[in-house]
Design a protein around this motif. Structure first.
Motif, PDB file in Angstrom:
ATOM      1  N   HIS A 143      14.642  58.914 -30.306  1.00  0.00           N
ATOM      2  CA  HIS A 143      15.989  58.852 -30.862  1.00  0.00           C
ATOM      3  C   HIS A 143      16.047  59.525 -32.229  1.00  0.00           C
ATOM      4  O   HIS A 143      16.954  60.329 -32.507  1.00  0.00           O
ATOM      5  N   LEU A 144      15.097  59.228 -33.084  1.00  0.00           N
ATOM      6  CA  LEU A 144      15.089  59.822 -34.426  1.00  0.00           C
ATOM      7  C   LEU A 144      14.856  61.323 -34.360  1.00  0.00           C
ATOM      8  O   LEU A 144      15.503  62.100 -35.079  1.00  0.00           O
ATOM      9  N   TYR A 145      13.955  61.771 -33.475  1.00  0.00           N
ATOM     10  CA  TYR A 145      13.718  63.211 -33.322  1.00  0.00           C
ATOM     11  C   TYR A 145      14.974  63.911 -32.800  1.00  0.00           C
ATOM     12  O   TYR A 145      15.286  65.039 -33.201  1.00  0.00           O
ATOM     13  N   LYS A 195      17.883  63.300 -33.502  1.00  0.00           N
ATOM     14  CA  LYS A 195      18.839  63.430 -34.607  1.00  0.00           C
ATOM     15  C   LYS A 195      18.376  64.467 -35.626  1.00  0.00           C
ATOM     16  O   LYS A 195      18.963  64.576 -36.719  1.00  0.00           O
ATOM     17  N   LYS A 232      15.395  64.545 -37.101  1.00  0.00           N
ATOM     18  CA  LYS A 232      14.424  64.025 -38.065  1.00  0.00           C
ATOM     19  C   LYS A 232      13.012  64.451 -37.654  1.00  0.00           C
ATOM     20  O   LYS A 232      12.665  64.404 -36.478  1.00  0.00           O
ATOM     21  N   LEU A 287       8.593  60.970 -39.787  1.00  0.00           N
ATOM     22  CA  LEU A 287       8.986  59.594 -39.483  1.00  0.00           C
ATOM     23  C   LEU A 287       8.035  58.565 -40.085  1.00  0.00           C
ATOM     24  O   LEU A 287       6.870  58.859 -40.366  1.00  0.00           O
ATOM     25  N   GLY A 308      13.229  59.819 -41.374  1.00  0.00           N
ATOM     26  CA  GLY A 308      13.588  58.902 -40.300  1.00  0.00           C
ATOM     27  C   GLY A 308      12.683  57.684 -40.317  1.00  0.00           C
ATOM     28  O   GLY A 308      11.453  57.823 -40.363  1.00  0.00           O
ATOM     29  N   PHE A 329      11.807  53.803 -38.610  1.00  0.00           N
ATOM     30  CA  PHE A 329      11.970  52.789 -37.568  1.00  0.00           C
ATOM     31  C   PHE A 329      11.462  51.476 -38.155  1.00  0.00           C
ATOM     32  O   PHE A 329      10.268  51.318 -38.412  1.00  0.00           O
ATOM     33  N   ALA A 372      17.462  58.545 -41.979  1.00  0.00           N
ATOM     34  CA  ALA A 372      18.055  57.742 -40.906  1.00  0.00           C
ATOM     35  C   ALA A 372      17.250  56.458 -40.745  1.00  0.00           C
ATOM     36  O   ALA A 372      16.017  56.469 -40.874  1.00  0.00           O
ATOM     37  N   LEU A 416      16.555  53.206 -38.214  1.00  0.00           N
ATOM     38  CA  LEU A 416      16.670  52.612 -36.880  1.00  0.00           C
ATOM     39  C   LEU A 416      15.995  51.253 -36.915  1.00  0.00           C
ATOM     40  O   LEU A 416      14.881  51.109 -37.428  1.00  0.00           O
ATOM     41  N   GLN A 432      23.422  53.052 -30.295  1.00  0.00           N
ATOM     42  CA  GLN A 432      23.794  54.005 -31.341  1.00  0.00           C
ATOM     43  C   GLN A 432      24.905  53.428 -32.224  1.00  0.00           C
ATOM     44  O   GLN A 432      25.956  53.034 -31.739  1.00  0.00           O
ATOM     45  N   THR A 437      21.987  56.208 -37.905  1.00  0.00           N
ATOM     46  CA  THR A 437      21.155  57.336 -37.461  1.00  0.00           C
ATOM     47  C   THR A 437      22.064  58.490 -37.045  1.00  0.00           C
ATOM     48  O   THR A 437      23.242  58.316 -36.780  1.00  0.00           O
TER      49      THR A 437
END
Length: 326
Positions: free
Chosen positions: A173-175, A177, A179, A182, A238, A240, A266, A268, A322, A326
């Motif tokens: 998910h972060l990639y 977007k 990002k 991480l 990013g 998590f 971002a 998450l 979502q 993010t």
């Protein structure tokens, strides 16, 4: 005192239907259920649970053993269990290991005293002693479900979230977007559990992405400045966070440092409770489906009590939710 016949007459159904409904032996239409429940309420009918238990040599008491209930993660699971048991007219007994200072012998004694028909163990970070307790319970032929942790199958049903998949989903998910750098941020998560998320990160992009920065933070309204400094120093874009409350505190610390959420970093979160919806900004999440885990655990224990065939292992798939972080 109202009787089953009174309830049946009031609800315009047969006494047999009322009896089987109260004993969870049939599923009735919602309209029929509503009439029966209304009749019970209006006539003040109270089932004699003790008498029924003695007559059938069983009870409608199910126990949940968990670390502590004043933790949003565990309370969501317990809520799913409670709602499901309630629909089937079963009583829930909750034993908090941490807050009640219970040991193995205490727990087993409480099971006897309360005539428990089934037990749901919500897995602890350290499970060794509880696995010994489970074996004792199984010798009494009391149904058991083990929830929330992946352990080797030992003859009782297991249900737990796929934490490796959760890590992979979070990274992907972060990639997605945009990002590229991480971090995994956690609050003293035990290594065996942390390793699942790290393994999932490694599977994202077929292992082609850079390993994440692993950060431990202290939970609090004022996160130390060096936490934000470490993220910036490592050019993290990013994050998590493996705890919702920690994610909220982190977004506040980033905002305080004039770092733009999403654009600069971002965030998450792991978990999908009301906290994530009302935070500022609203948190994007990897949802482990805690309430669904509770529902399935309760259905499993009821199935065993009724001598039904149960799946030995059930693994819940995490979901991406979502929102605005993010």
């Amino acid at each position: 005192m109202a009787t089953l016949k009174d309830i049946a007459k009031h609800a315009n159904v047969s006494a047999c239907t009322v009896s089987r409904y109260l004993n969870s032996n049939i599923v009735v239409k919602k309209s029929t259920e509503a009439r029966i429940q209304q009749a019970i309420k209006e006539l003040g009918y109270i089932p004699n649970v003790v008498a029924k238990a003695l007559k059938r040599n069983e009870t409608s008491n199910v126990a949940v053993i968990l670390p502590k209930i004043n933790n949003l993660y565990y309370s969501e699971i317990t809520s799913g269990i409670s709602q499901t048991l309630s629909r089937h007219h079963y009583n829930l007994f909750v034993y908090e290991v941490d807050n009640q200072n219970l040991n193995e012998d205490d727990i087993l004694q409480l099971m006897r005293e309360n005539m428990i028909a089934g037990i749901i163990f919500i897995g602890l970070f350290s499970d060794k002693s509880f696995q010994e307790s489970i074996q004792n319970v199984l010798e009494w032929e009391i149904p058991v479900v083990y929830a929330n942790r992946s352990i080797p199958y030992q003859g009782f049903p297991l249900v737990y979230p796929d934490l490796v998949k959760a890590g992979k989903l979070g990274a992907e998910h972060l990639y997605s977007k945009g990002k590229k750098k991480l971090a995994i941020v956690h609050k003293h998560l035990p290594e065996p559990l942390l390793d699942y998320f790290i393994e999932g990160f490694g599977q994202a992009g077929n292992g082609s992405f850079e390993e994440p920065l692993i950060m431990v933070i202290e939970e609090g309204k004022d996160l130390p400045d060096n936490c934000v400094f470490t993220l910036l120093e490592n050019k993290i874009d990013g994050v998590f966070v493996l705890n919702e409350l920690s994610a909220i505190y982190l977004t506040k610390a980033l905002h305080k440092s004039d770092i733009r959420i999403v654009h600069d970093i971002a965030v998450l979160s792991l978990g999908n409770s009301l906290m994530s919806e009302i935070s500022t900004p609203e948190l994007s999440c990897v949802d482990l489906q805690n309430r669904e885990l509770g529902v399935i655990s309760a259905e499993m224990i009821l199935g065993q009590i009724r001598k039904q065939e149960i799946e030995p292992v059930t693994v819940l798939e995490p979901l991406i939710i979502q929102r605005n972080s993010t």
